[in-house]
Design a protein around this motif. Structure first.
Motif, PDB file in Angstrom:
ATOM      1  N   ASN A   2      34.125   7.610   4.836  1.00 60.71           N
ATOM      2  CA  ASN A   2      33.421   6.685   4.019  1.00 60.71           C
ATOM      3  C   ASN A   2      33.685   5.652   5.078  1.00 60.71           C
ATOM      4  OD1 ASN A   2      33.923   7.582   1.860  1.00 60.71           O
ATOM      5  ND2 ASN A   2      35.582   6.733   1.497  1.00 60.71           N
ATOM      6  N   SER A   3      31.670   6.002   5.445  1.00 62.83           N
ATOM      7  CA  SER A   3      31.657   4.021   6.654  1.00 62.83           C
ATOM      8  C   SER A   3      30.696   3.326   6.393  1.00 62.83           C
ATOM      9  CB  SER A   3      30.196   5.554   7.290  1.00 62.83           C
ATOM     10  OG  SER A   3      31.507   6.172   8.012  1.00 62.83           O
ATOM     11  N   VAL A   4      30.617   1.692   6.539  1.00 62.11           N
ATOM     12  CA  VAL A   4      30.147   0.665   7.034  1.00 62.11           C
ATOM     13  C   VAL A   4      29.095   0.683   7.801  1.00 62.11           C
ATOM     14  CG1 VAL A   4      29.803  -1.754   5.901  1.00 62.11           C
ATOM     15  CG2 VAL A   4      31.641   0.312   4.442  1.00 62.11           C
ATOM     16  N   VAL A   5      27.883   0.453   7.997  1.00 63.88           N
ATOM     17  CA  VAL A   5      27.352  -0.141   8.767  1.00 63.88           C
ATOM     18  C   VAL A   5      26.824  -1.480   8.762  1.00 63.88           C
ATOM     19  CG1 VAL A   5      25.131   0.323  10.760  1.00 63.88           C
ATOM     20  CG2 VAL A   5      26.316   2.227   9.467  1.00 63.88           C
ATOM     21  N   ILE A   6      27.057  -2.555   9.462  1.00 62.61           N
ATOM     22  CA  ILE A   6      26.439  -4.211   9.473  1.00 62.61           C
ATOM     23  C   ILE A   6      25.979  -4.284  10.115  1.00 62.61           C
ATOM     24  CG2 ILE A   6      27.349  -5.994   9.239  1.00 62.61           C
ATOM     25  CD1 ILE A   6      29.704  -4.905   8.101  1.00 62.61           C
ATOM     26  N   TYR A   7      24.774  -4.613  10.592  1.00 67.94           N
ATOM     27  CA  TYR A   7      23.797  -5.712  11.114  1.00 67.94           C
ATOM     28  C   TYR A   7      23.432  -7.010  10.944  1.00 67.94           C
ATOM     29  CZ  TYR A   7      19.830  -4.341   8.100  1.00 67.94           C
ATOM     30  OH  TYR A   7      19.152  -4.552   6.465  1.00 67.94           O
ATOM     31  N   LEU A   8      22.848  -7.170  12.199  1.00 62.62           N
ATOM     32  CA  LEU A   8      22.121  -8.270  12.072  1.00 62.62           C
ATOM     33  C   LEU A   8      21.186  -8.040  12.919  1.00 62.62           C
ATOM     34  CD1 LEU A   8      21.704 -11.940  11.985  1.00 62.62           C
ATOM     35  CD2 LEU A   8      22.061 -11.120  14.355  1.00 62.62           C
ATOM     36  N   SER A   9      19.662  -8.137  12.282  1.00 63.14           N
ATOM     37  CA  SER A   9      18.310  -8.421  13.020  1.00 63.14           C
ATOM     38  C   SER A   9      17.080  -9.780  12.807  1.00 63.14           C
ATOM     39  CB  SER A   9      17.724  -7.287  12.233  1.00 63.14           C
ATOM     40  OG  SER A   9      16.663  -6.448  12.423  1.00 63.14           O
ATOM     41  N   ARG A  10      17.286  -9.612  14.496  1.00 61.88           N
ATOM     42  CA  ARG A  10      15.434 -10.664  13.989  1.00 61.88           C
ATOM     43  C   ARG A  10      14.051 -10.020  13.747  1.00 61.88           C
ATOM     44  NH1 ARG A  10      16.246 -15.328  15.555  1.00 61.88           N
ATOM     45  NH2 ARG A  10      18.291 -15.262  16.671  1.00 61.88           N
ATOM     46  N   TYR A  11      13.881  -9.432  14.749  1.00 57.94           N
ATOM     47  CA  TYR A  11      12.313  -8.763  14.472  1.00 57.94           C
ATOM     48  C   TYR A  11      12.385  -7.858  13.392  1.00 57.94           C
ATOM     49  CZ  TYR A  11      11.609 -12.529  18.018  1.00 57.94           C
ATOM     50  OH  TYR A  11      11.852 -13.381  18.589  1.00 57.94           O
ATOM     51  N   GLY A  12      13.330  -6.397  13.164  1.00 58.94           N
ATOM     52  CA  GLY A  12      13.317  -5.681  12.748  1.00 58.94           C
ATOM     53  C   GLY A  12      13.460  -4.214  13.298  1.00 58.94           C
ATOM     54  N   ASN A  13      13.720  -4.561  14.688  1.00 63.65           N
ATOM     55  CA  ASN A  13      14.453  -3.186  15.493  1.00 63.65           C
ATOM     56  C   ASN A  13      16.129  -3.115  15.569  1.00 63.65           C
ATOM     57  OD1 ASN A  13      11.876  -3.464  17.130  1.00 63.65           O
ATOM     58  ND2 ASN A  13      12.824  -5.258  18.202  1.00 63.65           N
ATOM     59  N   GLY A 129       2.884 -13.547  22.521  1.00 63.53           N
ATOM     60  CA  GLY A 129       2.587 -13.590  20.761  1.00 63.53           C
ATOM     61  C   GLY A 129       3.423 -12.179  19.853  1.00 63.53           C
ATOM     62  N   GLU A 130       3.531 -11.358  20.870  1.00 64.32           N
ATOM     63  CA  GLU A 130       4.094 -10.181  19.725  1.00 64.32           C
ATOM     64  C   GLU A 130       5.339 -10.219  19.970  1.00 64.32           C
ATOM     65  OE1 GLU A 130       2.394  -7.062  21.509  1.00 64.32           O
ATOM     66  OE2 GLU A 130       0.353  -7.661  20.946  1.00 64.32           O
ATOM     67  N   ALA A 131       6.660  -9.423  18.953  1.00 64.40           N
ATOM     68  CA  ALA A 131       7.267  -9.354  19.199  1.00 64.40           C
ATOM     69  C   ALA A 131       7.733  -8.004  19.771  1.00 64.40           C
ATOM     70  CB  ALA A 131       7.867  -9.177  17.331  1.00 64.40           C
ATOM     71  N   PRO A 132       9.112  -8.246  20.089  1.00 63.57           N
ATOM     72  CA  PRO A 132       9.936  -6.476  20.543  1.00 63.57           C
ATOM     73  C   PRO A 132       9.621  -5.400  19.993  1.00 63.57           C
ATOM     74  CG  PRO A 132      11.474  -8.975  20.753  1.00 63.57           C
ATOM     75  CD  PRO A 132      10.597  -9.146  20.123  1.00 63.57           C
ATOM     76  N   LYS A 133       9.492  -5.069  20.860  1.00 59.44           N
ATOM     77  CA  LYS A 133       9.118  -3.071  19.782  1.00 59.44           C
ATOM     78  C   LYS A 133      10.506  -2.662  20.043  1.00 59.44           C
ATOM     79  CE  LYS A 133       5.370  -3.662  18.039  1.00 59.44           C
ATOM     80  NZ  LYS A 133       5.260  -4.768  17.578  1.00 59.44           N
ATOM     81  N   LEU A 134      10.964  -1.372  19.127  1.00 63.16           N
ATOM     82  CA  LEU A 134      11.960  -0.830  20.116  1.00 63.16           C
ATOM     83  C   LEU A 134      10.864   0.442  21.435  1.00 63.16           C
ATOM     84  CD1 LEU A 134      14.147   1.015  17.103  1.00 63.16           C
ATOM     85  CD2 LEU A 134      14.791  -0.438  19.034  1.00 63.16           C
ATOM     86  N   GLU A 135      12.028   0.830  22.208  1.00 66.88           N
ATOM     87  CA  GLU A 135      11.592   1.978  23.277  1.00 66.88           C
ATOM     88  C   GLU A 135      11.528   3.413  22.389  1.00 66.88           C
ATOM     89  OE1 GLU A 135      13.492   2.520  26.888  1.00 66.88           O
ATOM     90  OE2 GLU A 135      12.861   0.793  27.856  1.00 66.88           O
ATOM     91  N   PRO A 136      10.621   4.553  23.073  1.00 63.32           N
ATOM     92  CA  PRO A 136      10.481   5.460  21.716  1.00 63.32           C
ATOM     93  C   PRO A 136      11.825   6.582  22.410  1.00 63.32           C
ATOM     94  CG  PRO A 136       8.911   5.119  23.649  1.00 63.32           C
ATOM     95  CD  PRO A 136       9.888   3.409  23.927  1.00 63.32           C
ATOM     96  N   GLY A 137      11.607   6.650  20.941  1.00 65.61           N
ATOM     97  CA  GLY A 137      12.702   7.933  21.384  1.00 65.61           C
ATOM     98  C   GLY A 137      14.901   7.267  20.599  1.00 65.61           C
ATOM     99  N   GLU A 138      14.297   5.154  20.731  1.00 67.64           N
ATOM    100  CA  GLU A 138      15.572   5.028  20.609  1.00 67.64           C
ATOM    101  C   GLU A 138      16.672   5.589  18.730  1.00 67.64           C
ATOM    102  OE1 GLU A 138      17.510   3.203  23.136  1.00 67.64           O
ATOM    103  OE2 GLU A 138      16.513   4.679  23.305  1.00 67.64           O
TER     104      GLU A 138
END
Length: 163
Positions: A2-13, A129-138
């Motif tokens: 049984n797992s729980v994943v908790i996250y905080l995200s500002r831009y969705g990444n 003017g843009e939000a940061p984006k995940l690098e490919p493969g992350e």
């Protein structure tokens, strides 16, 4: 497990990374995904693994992510296996800082059994003017990391049972 994943995200990444981690844990058992603002002060009965993460800002955890730990019951992580992660720029950790390392320390102080070092997932620096984006493969790397956490948790449980 049984797992729980908790996250905080500002831009969705970080949310996307948390979703990939939850997806990587699902083959090993039930997995609950929770945004930090909805995080529980106590985890569901039988929670065996808690994974906590957020974006790195100002060289560490955001106040909101630190607040997750402040709102937990004092024994919420006692004896629970845990791991932490962050999203950040691909700079050396000593230069960028790491929310994952801060969350790792807070989790350990709360009594968690840490099963892996803090992991960082990388974003590209935002264009004006843009939000940061995940690098490919992350996202794929996050899913693989989650599977490695499940294996580490299984090994930890087996070693504990053998004692």
């Amino acid at each position: 497990m049984n797992s729980v994943v908790i996250y905080l995200s500002r831009y969705g990444n970080t949310r996307k990374i948390a979703e990939a981690i939850a997806e990587g844990l699902r083959p090993f058992g039930t997995t609950q995904l929770s945004a930090a603002e909805d995080a529980l002060t106590r985890f569901p009965e039988g929670s065996e693994l808690v994974v906590i993460g957020g974006p790195t800002e100002a060289h560490g955890m955001t106040k909101a992510l630190a607040g997750v730990f402040d709102h937990m019951a004092p024994d919420a992580l006692a004896g629970v296996m845990a791991a932490t992660f962050d999203t950040r720029l691909r700079w050396p950790r000593w230069l960028a800082g790491s929310a994952g390392v801060g969350a790792w320390t807070k989790s350990q102080q709360a009594g968690a059994r840490m099963i892996a070092p803090a992991e960082s997932f990388f974003v590209k620096n935002a264009e004006k003017g843009e939000a940061p984006k995940l690098e490919p493969g992350e996202l794929e790397r996050a899913t693989q990391w989650a599977a490695s956490l499940a294996e580490a948790a299984h090994s930890t449980q087996a070693a504990t049972a053998a004692r």
